[in-house]
Design an enzyme around this catalytic site. Sequence first.
Site, PDB file in Angstrom:
ATOM      1  N   ASP A 199       0.874  -1.215   0.039  1.00  0.00           N
ATOM      2  CA  ASP A 199      -0.079  -0.156   0.047  1.00  0.00           C
ATOM      3  C   ASP A 199       0.790   1.032   0.013  1.00  0.00           C
ATOM      4  O   ASP A 199       1.832   1.319   0.723  1.00  0.00           O
ATOM      5  CB  ASP A 199      -1.017   0.006   1.118  1.00  0.00           C
ATOM      6  N   GLU A 237      13.205 -15.648  -0.131  1.00  0.00           N
ATOM      7  CA  GLU A 237      13.340 -16.948   0.667  1.00  0.00           C
ATOM      8  C   GLU A 237      12.251 -18.063   0.399  1.00  0.00           C
ATOM      9  O   GLU A 237      12.318 -19.014   0.936  1.00  0.00           O
ATOM     10  CB  GLU A 237      13.501 -16.641   2.074  1.00  0.00           C
TER      11      GLU A 237
HETATM   12  C1  NOJ Z   1      -4.256   3.315  -0.551  1.00  0.00           C
HETATM   13  C2  NOJ Z   1      -5.263   2.478  -0.663  1.00  0.00           C
HETATM   14  O1  NOJ Z   1      -5.737   1.775  -1.965  1.00  0.00           O
HETATM   15  C3  NOJ Z   1      -6.361   3.286  -0.051  1.00  0.00           C
HETATM   16  O2  NOJ Z   1      -7.918   2.833   0.032  1.00  0.00           O
HETATM   17  C4  NOJ Z   1      -6.029   3.826   1.104  1.00  0.00           C
HETATM   18  O3  NOJ Z   1      -7.061   4.973   1.746  1.00  0.00           O
HETATM   19  C5  NOJ Z   1      -4.793   4.473   1.321  1.00  0.00           C
HETATM   20  N1  NOJ Z   1      -3.702   3.704   0.420  1.00  0.00           N
HETATM   21  C6  NOJ Z   1      -4.152   4.694   2.653  1.00  0.00           C
HETATM   22  O4  NOJ Z   1      -3.804   3.643   2.909  1.00  0.00           O
END
Ligand code: NOJ
Length: 515
Positions: A199, A237
């Site tokens: 993310d 790994e």
């Molecule tokens: C990207 C994610 O796809 C989104 O849904 C989220 O709000 C933000 N990152 C923050 O984690």
Amino acid sequence: MPEAWWRGAAIYQVYPRSFADGNGDGVGDLAGLRDRLPYLAGLGVDALWLNPWYPSPMADGGYDVADYRDVEAVFGTLAEAEAFIGEAHAAGLRIILDVVPNHASDRSDWFREALAAGPGSPERERFWFRPGRGDGPPNDWQSIFGGPAWTRVPDGEWYLHLFAPEQPDFNWNSPDVVREFHDVLRFWYDRGVDGIRIDSAALLVKDPDAEPDGSDPYTDRDGVHDIYRGWRKVTDEYPGRMLVGEVWLPDQERFARYLRPDEMHTAFNFDFLNCAFEPHALRKVIDTTLATHAPLGAPPTWVLANHDVVRPVTRYGRADTSFDLQDRRHGAPTDRALGVRRARAAALLAMALPGAVYIYQGEELGLPEVEDLPDELRQDPIWHRSGHTDPGRDGCRVPLPWAGDRPPFGFGGDPWLPQPADWKDLTVEAQEPDPGSMLNLYRAALAARREHLGDGAMTWLPSEENVLAFTRDSGLTCVVNLGPAPVPLPSGDVLLASGPLPDGLLPPDTAVWTR
Ligand code: NOJ
């Protein structure tokens, strides 16, 4: 599938809260998901990417993680998650988990410890705590969700959050943070997880103390690559596991750096997602994507939707068919029938291109964006933090309709976001017997893709203006008519078409696969 299964995979994104509710509380869960594994296997996808399922106060739909080694009680238990991974594997589906390394939840142990330990403590070093400037925050950074990126705590220090205040940013200069995430990766790889979606991957390195010098203080800083080199070592790994990054960067040269052989295996192609339904723009994105990936040996990905963006059926029916995170163009007039036609053609285009394709839950049903949710039910922090000027992302997160002619349409309990009554025509049950339904188009395309496509090369064919035409190594030809008039069909047998082909011609906003 071979070890590099991800190179040509079709990957289905499950937003667990909205997929299927097994215990009747109105929120999707693992029990519902396990029940529906036959549906997903039958759809013909190779892997599932699940949005975060960790314990979370849900200030940002689970992207505020309180414990990276457990499962949110609303979704189920860790034991159920382990059982689910085993059942998915038995059904031929690989599992990609979402890991959120940019920020924690303000309810995580680490953040509570940091608050308790006070200024100057090693516990605060894991986050970005700073004294203010006078009465104000340490700098003028704005949160991506709106409002200031700093929140003050009772002892007077401020902490950084690029997203909501409930999501304090980790300080990746801290060796504790580096070690912690290596452990988290191992924790899930040891439980059989096949891949990790990273993310906000470009945001991890930042320098709040730097004097403004024109460079972006937190996006795509050079130091971020060392983090992914470390993650790649851990991943290597475990044979057959992969990393896919959420890297929103307009600059392809910078984007490509994340895909170097000792970093991530793949990353989402947001240029393709953002692109208008327009032949020249699409061709340019496809060419640039291929040119960026080829020298790296990394497979491209093709993405049209996810839990953060306007559903294609709605977007493609608008006058401006591009997508912009900064301006969702909420409520812009849309022609649903046109949007559906184009979404069908775009799906065949995305699935015919070389590399992996991502399908967001509900795309296979042709769900529209729900733009008329009652304001008081909106949950996305963007809605609140934008001062109610940006409705946010709830409209693409409405629970799926499975069966029946009224809400909750077989989802389970009373859905946490209300489903439109006219979704009765879009349920899985309603679409199943209709050979022309979106669901059956997806099933047929995924089956044909599995047989004839994947990661092999593509070659553009000469074509009329406004037409995209290419063949794949396997002999499959894909032609998409993005112009205003019908065009001749390519030679060969028609395998699949996104719509009717009257008079042996390919109508506007239609795609065909031939062999
Ligand atoms: C990207 C994610 O796809 C989104 O849904 C989220 O709000 C933000 N990152 C923050 O984690």
